[in-house]
Design an enzyme around this catalytic site. Structure first.
Site: not given
Lengths: 404, 512
Positions: B320-321, B323-325
């Site tokens: 998920g982390g 996914w943010h960048g």
């Protein structure tokens, strides 16, 4: 049910339009940035609204559009505060002179405002005050510097946008805020500009506290946050590229452009030296000279002059009154970085009437620069020996920073 | 085109609304949907027309895949291929540069790959469509027509920054006949929600950005940032991010509502959470939902024993982390949240058997400060900057106190110096802080922690897809209703936000 929503919507739209119109009318009436022709009277002469002082980047850009000056002065607050209208009219040939300098300008912004002025008017003569910090590429552009309000983009193509000025001056929160401040008299009437971009008054002579306050900013922030570098933020080039563009612009438009390195107080050079930036500072001068000479050959025109007023003159080594020297204040300086208008007058005189050989305002040339830089190093040693108290002040400021 | 821009609010939106309802009211439903799709593609192409082809290809590909998966050709292989291709495209555009940079650094190689620019919103539309493929494979979707599918992917209110919508919520709404007739009810409920979000974004979030930028810039330089400045900076960033993102989500929800479409809730006052698990049920809720349904549960969720559950939690958060960048700081952020969830999970199990319960205030403070610490790498440019700010927050870099206090240290002056306490002004490194700034900060604090959120204000009118019980205001009588007072209030907020779109204020920090 749907009807109550219809009424709600109608009221919402009516209130919105009403509030917007009130805001526009109010801002237009007060004209807090003096862009719709409203001036105020202070000490018997017409001055800009005090709101103009708070929004110099916008106010001066719009003033250029309206006044289309033939002579432009650029640079940082040092050039903005250090020259009076009287001196300027004495040394420049034209009548339509505008002082486009503003606090905190960097070399890129110098270029952009020069492009703006050249695109809009018959600019014939330009004077640019250069400061070492202006070439610090690591500092992000201030949010208030807006490309959109300038007449051309960095490639000199017209942008043709006027809506930005209208919105900024009539329909922005800042315009409303400044209008309220001006209308209610909450503005500072002691920090005022004239319609020609010069300061209304000279800054008062300094005492030691003013020096220390200003030096602290340079030590804690200006030269050090982020780490000093000539590389631009996007890592695509160096800040000297902008300087080169300024030189090219002058050659291409046959503008009589003269650079000068600001005559700050000797303690300012000591700050640079003690922060370990002396070599960078020397490199800066050499590199600017190299670029002006290179471009002069390329354009088959005389090189644009750089007059160096930095260093150790009778002015820059003026004694700084200590806390015990009650009632004394300086003749030439309002703090470590800013010279007063009396010195500004001498600067203009040496640039326009001098021979260029005077060490205060020496015209940098390939033949003299190394000798000059070496002399500065020697003079620094002499200054350090004779001004132990001043040196100790700066050492203390730097030590205080390192501790944390 | 951002939602908070003049061209969007005063040109694009009115034209799209008028177009949609004038076509729709004449019963040309398919043309009306096409109009919305075209408008959405225009909206997307405004940033960079070159990327239009990417979203169109992605849409065509996934629709074809979906059709194949729902028919006779249903096979796990096909589904896997579909997911791999979607993730492959995402990996190429989002992570390829990151991958080669790291490879070069690690193996001292020198692959010189030209910078690949990230197509806007690719993370969002990829996720939505992967969910669609999986559900089609599971037989959980109905036959959708191509036009509705296109609108599901491109619908401009949610296209750029979410909420991440689910086909189950959206597509049935597009099929309703009532959608095409102008409803003042939907229009002005939507406009009111939009305005609340607009105000949060343009006034509250953007008004806080300056101090945040400054703090993080100082953190990146070689200057050790001291205690109070570090806390103020990270707190301001927490507020900025919340108001920015939740404001933008509110704007999206309001915009969709103007077209009669209800979107899922994305924020539910997350900073009021009393534990980290609740935080994730209230922050970027549609992402949490996606990660839960399409990553955590397929990994085994909590069905394969405690250890596997904790590993799954950690894995979900680290991914998920990412996914943010594409950056290690995002991975660190995900890792921290994974660790928080693991700790919370273990703690809950332990304390439940012992019957211990933390006092509310302590539980809240622990949760909020954990979130705050984790925001630092999320915002910082480098790991050095992150550690610098963390050291500051922990007091390792020393303290600055107001100058006037220095006069009263007396014989303890030396002691203060030895303990890294200086009297240079609390925010010395980041410039001067005025009374107005402190009042502003207090206001943000009150709004984030004590005020009802947008859904709660609007609760009588079903602002979001979820049932109202999730976000009820218990006692206050502040509900939004189409009254004179609320029309004035919303108009005022709208004008305030509009005026804040252009900021010319000079930034006083680097001036001399």
């Amino acid at each position: 049910m749907n009807h109550s929503f219809f009424l709600y919507g109608r009221r919402f739209i009516a209130f919105t339009i009403f509030l917007l119109l009130v805001a526009i009318a109010f801002c237009y009436h007060v004209d807090p940035f003096s862009v719709y022709g409203r001036t105020y009277i202070k000490d018997g002469i017409a001055v800009n609204s005090p709101g103009f002082t708070g929004q110099l980047k916008m106010g001066k850009a719009i003033a250029i559009k309206q006044r289309k000056p033939e002579v432009v002065i650029l640079g940082s607050s040092r050039s903005a505060f250090g020259f009076s209208t009287q001196s300027a009219t004495k040394y420049f040939q034209a009548i339509n002179i505008y002082n486009l300098s503003y606090p905190g300008i960097n070399i890129y912004e110098n270029l952009r405002y020069l492009q703006h002025a050249v695109a809009l008017g018959p600019v014939k003569q330009v004077l640019i005050g250069l400061d070492f910090y202006q070439f610090h590429g690591g500092r992000p552009a201030e949010r208030t510097f807006s490309e959109e309000r300038l007449a051309v983009n960095v490639n000199n193509q017209p942008t043709g946008s006027v809506t930005k000025d209208l919105v900024s001056t009539l329909l922005s929160g800042d315009a409303v805020f400044y209008s309220i401040k001006v209308a209610t008299g909450l503005c500072n009437w002691n920090d005022i500009y004239l319609p020609n971009g010069f300061k209304h008054q000279d800054h008062p002579g300094a005492q030691i506290q003013k020096f220390i306050g200003s030096e602290e900013t340079y030590i804690d922030k200006t030269y050090t946050i982020p780490k000093f570098t000539y590389t631009t933020l996007d890592k695509q080039g160096s800040t000297f590229d902008y300087f080169r563009k300024i030189v090219q612009l002058a050659h291409e438009n046959n503008i009589d452009l003269r650079f000068f390195i600001s005559p700050s107080h000797a303690r300012q050079w000591e700050v640079i030296g003690q922060l370990g930036l002396w070599t960078e500072w020397e490199y800066w001068k050499r590199e600017m000279l190299r670029i002006t000479e290179q471009e002069s050959i390329r354009h088959l025109q005389a090189a644009l002059p750089i007059y160096d007023f930095s260093g150790y003159s009778q002015y820059s080594t003026e004694a700084v009154p200590r806390a015990t020297d009650i009632g004394q204040s300086m003749h030439w300086y309002s703090d470590s970085s800013h010279y007063r208008q009396a010195l500004g007058d001498i600067v203009l005189n040496n640039i326009f009437n001098g021979s260029g050989d005077d060490r205060f305002g020496l015209r940098l040339k390939t033949e003299n620069i190394e000798q000059h830089l070496q002399s500065l190093r020697l003079e620094r040693k002499q200054y350090q020996a004779s001004h132990t108290q001043d040196i100790a002040d700066i050492e203390q400021l730097i030590a205080a920073r390192k501790k944390y | 085109m951002l939602f908070n821009s003049y061209e969007f609010i005063f040109v694009f939106l009115p034209i799209v609304l008028i177009g949609f309802y004038s076509i729709g009211s004449k019963s040309h439903h398919r043309i009306a949907i096409s109009w919305l799709v075209a408008a959405s593609l225009f909206f997307y192409g405004w940033w960079n027309p070159a990327y239009l082809s990417i979203i169109v290809i992605s849409m065509l590909f996934n629709y074809a895949m979906g059709t194949a998966l729902s028919g006779e050709g249903k096979s796990k292989l096909l589904l896997t291929a579909g997911i791999v291709i979607n993730l492959g495209a995402l990996a190429y555009y989002k992570y390829f540069n990151f991958f080669t940079d790291n490879l070069n650094a690690l193996a001292s190689t020198n692959f010189n790959i030209e910078k690949i620019f990230l197509p806007l919103a690719i993370s969002f539309f990829t996720f939505q469509q992967i969910a669609y493929l999986i559900d089609t494979y599971r037989g959980e979707t109905r036959e959708y027509n191509f036009l509705s599918y296109c609108l599901f992917v491109t619908f401009f209110p949610q296209l750029i920054a979410g909420p991440i919508v689910h086909h189950r919520e959206m597509l049935p709404q597009f099929a309703k006949n009532t959608l095409y007739k102008l409803s003042y009810r939907h229009l002005f409920i939507g406009l009111s929600i939009f305005t609340l979000g607009f105000f949060k974004k343009a006034v509250l979030a953007d008004g806080t950005s300056e101090y945040v930028n400054l703090t993080f810039m100082v953190a990146e330089s070689n200057t050790a940032i001291t205690f109070f400045a570090a806390w103020a900076g990270s707190l301001c960033y927490a507020f900025q991010l919340y108001f920015d993102f939740s404001g933008y989500s509110d704007m999206a929800i309001g915009l969709a509502r103007m077209f009669g479409i209800v979107l899922p809730m994305n924020f539910n006052s997350p900073y009021k959470s009393l534990n980290i698990s609740l935080f994730w049920r209230r922050w970027h809720m549609t992402l949490s939902r996606f990660l839960r349904d399409y990553l955590y549960i397929p990994l085994g969720g909590n069905r394969k024993g405690k250890t596997r559950q904790l590993i799954n939690l950690m894995l979900t958060m680290v991914l998920g982390g990412f996914w943010h960048g594409a950056g290690w700081n995002f991975a660190l952020w995900g890792f921290l949240h994974g660790a928080f969830l693991v700790i919370h999970n273990t703690w809950t199990q332990l304390t439940q058997s012992l019957g211990i319960k933390l006092p509310r205030l302590i539980a809240w403070w622990l949760t909020f400060s954990a979130v705050l610490f984790a925001w630092v790498p999320f915002r910082a440019i480098s790991l050095d900057g992150t550690f610098n700010l963390w050291r500051g927050m922990l007091g390792i870099n020393g303290f600055f106190l107001p100058q006037w206090m220095g006069k009263y240290t007396g014989q303890f002056g030396q002691w203060f110096t030895e303990h890294h306490i200086a009297f240079a002004g609390i925010f010395h490194q980041v410039g001067s802080v005025k009374l107005m700034d402190i009042l502003w900060f207090v206001m943000l604090f009150v709004i984030a922690f004590y005020m009802p959120n947008t859904q709660q204000f609007m609760q009588r009118y079903r602002p979001v897809f979820e049932a109202a019980k999730h976000y009820k205001i218990p006692t206050l009588k502040l509900y939004w209703r189409p009254s004179v007072a609320w029309s004035m209030m919303i108009a005022f907020l709208f004008v305030y936000a509009t005026l804040s779109l252009t900021r010319i204020s000079e930034f006083l920090y680097f001036q001399f």
